[in-house]
Design an enzyme around this catalytic site. Structure first.
Site, PDB file in Angstrom:
ATOM      1  N   TRP A   1       0.889  -1.169   0.000  1.00 21.72           N
ATOM      2  CA  TRP A   1       0.000   0.000   0.000  1.00 21.72           C
ATOM      3  C   TRP A   1       0.924   1.215   0.000  1.00 21.72           C
ATOM      4  CZ3 TRP A   1      -3.344   2.129   4.544  1.00 21.72           C
ATOM      5  CH2 TRP A   1      -4.238   3.081   4.051  1.00 21.72           C
TER       6      TRP A   1
ATOM      7  N   ARG B   1      -3.894   7.335   2.020  1.00 22.69           N
ATOM      8  CA  ARG B   1      -5.140   8.051   1.749  1.00 22.69           C
ATOM      9  C   ARG B   1      -4.914   9.556   1.912  1.00 22.69           C
ATOM     10  NH1 ARG B   1      -7.580   6.001   5.559  1.00 22.69           N
ATOM     11  NH2 ARG B   1      -8.484   4.183   4.512  1.00 22.69           N
TER      12      ARG B   1
ATOM     13  N   GLU C   1      -7.618   0.136  15.493  1.00 22.51           N
ATOM     14  CA  GLU C   1      -7.485   1.444  14.867  1.00 22.51           C
ATOM     15  C   GLU C   1      -7.917   2.476  15.903  1.00 22.51           C
ATOM     16  OE1 GLU C   1      -8.454   1.532  10.320  1.00 22.51           O
ATOM     17  OE2 GLU C   1      -9.999   0.320  11.286  1.00 22.51           O
TER      18      GLU C   1
ATOM     19  N   GLU D   1      -2.210   7.110   9.446  1.00 24.56           N
ATOM     20  CA  GLU D   1      -2.844   7.616   8.229  1.00 24.56           C
ATOM     21  C   GLU D   1      -3.948   8.606   8.577  1.00 24.56           C
ATOM     22  OE1 GLU D   1      -5.453   4.627   6.322  1.00 24.56           O
ATOM     23  OE2 GLU D   1      -4.975   3.355   8.047  1.00 24.56           O
TER      24      GLU D   1
ATOM     25  N   GLU E   1      -8.840  -8.155   5.081  1.00 26.49           N
ATOM     26  CA  GLU E   1      -8.159  -7.253   6.015  1.00 26.49           C
ATOM     27  C   GLU E   1      -8.644  -7.518   7.434  1.00 26.49           C
ATOM     28  OE1 GLU E   1      -8.068  -2.464   6.942  1.00 26.49           O
ATOM     29  OE2 GLU E   1      -8.047  -3.125   4.855  1.00 26.49           O
TER      30      GLU E   1
END
Length: 279
Positions: A56, A60, A146, A243, A141
């Site tokens: 990745w 984002r 998170e 992120e 995933e």
């Protein structure tokens, strides 16, 4: 020593050192070194980790990933978020550490992490790299945790434990479908950016994933069986990432410049697989 003080000390020890759940009868936990690191050196162990994920690459917007955001010092893996100049699409540098090994499967995975205090994520998760030549093909995933250390929206990712499973399915006509399944929320106390916590996951089998916080079981996730009866059976890479989210207001340049707030710390990551006791 009083019982209350003894219990407090025990909880501190568990939080600092981690604790695998009791193995099934006839089995024992064995450390999986490919996905374990104490981060006690002075540089990232490139035999185990990429400083910028090759799976990745960009992230984002407005944040992207830069290898320069990643360091190992003072016994910690550190991802320092900062202002990124000279790019119209991306103006924040985050980080995405990814494992070199790609065969994380059933087992116990845990990381001791302290989140940054800005409105970016601090995460610990796993994902497979799809074979796009397959038809159909899937990306799976597993989000162990998170968190967001400073909330600017109404969603609480600072004191609520968020874990999820996602299946990204592409059929032979290129049509994409996503199926997600999480668990009940659990409280993170103290908040994720104020203290280190051990975030753990027992990936039991293709249908069962148990989530742990500071050595204590919290809830079970059952991935969607919309596409297959055994949905989560693909080996994965491990990721430790910071992120931005499209639903959260990004940090300001002033917040990104504050070294007391802008860094996510990983004290260690440890992984285990089950083997019969006689092996």
């Amino acid at each position: 020593m009083g019982n209350t003080m003894l219990l407090t000390l025990l909880l501190v020890v568990v939080a600092a050192y981690g604790q695998t759940p009791p193995p099934p009868e006839g089995f024992r936990w064995v450390k999986n070194e490919s996905f374990s690191d104490e981060f006690d050196g002075e540089v990232l162990d490139t035999t185990k980790w990429y400083a910028r994920s090759p799976y990745w690459v960009n992230g984002r917007p407005p944040a992207t990933f830069r290898a320069g955001s990643v360091s190992v010092k003072e016994g910690k893996l550190q991802i320092k978020n900062s202002v990124l100049d000279g790019d119209k699409k991306y103006n924040i540098a985050g980080g995405a550490v990814a494992s070199v090994a790609k065969d994380a499967l059933y087992g116990y995975y845990e990381a001791r992490m302290k989140a940054s205090s800005i409105s970016m994520s601090s995460t610990f998760w796993m994902k497979n790299k799809p074979d796009t030549k397959e038809c159909p093909f899937e990306v799976q995933e597993l989000d162990i945790v998170e968190v967001v250390g400073q909330q600017k929206t109404g969603w609480d990712f600072r004191t609520n434990l968020k874990s999820n499973t996602h299946i990204f399915y592409t059929d032979c006509d290129g049509e994409k479908t996503v199926k997600s399944a999480g668990g009940t929320e659990a409280k993170i106390d103290p908040p994720a950016d104020e203290a280190y916590h051990v975030y753990g996951c027992w990936w039991v089998d293709a249908n069962t994933i148990k989530i742990y916080l500071d050595g204590e079981y919290q809830f079970t996730m059952n991935p969607s069986t919309h596409f297959r009866d055994t949905p989560f059976n693909k080996p994965m890479y491990m990721h430790m990432v910071t992120e931005t989210y499209n639903w959260e207001t990004p940090p300001t340049p002033e917040e990104l410049a504050d070294d007391t707030k802008n860094t996510t710390y990983y004290d260690w990551v440890r992984s285990y697989t089950l083997l019969p006791v006689d092996q």
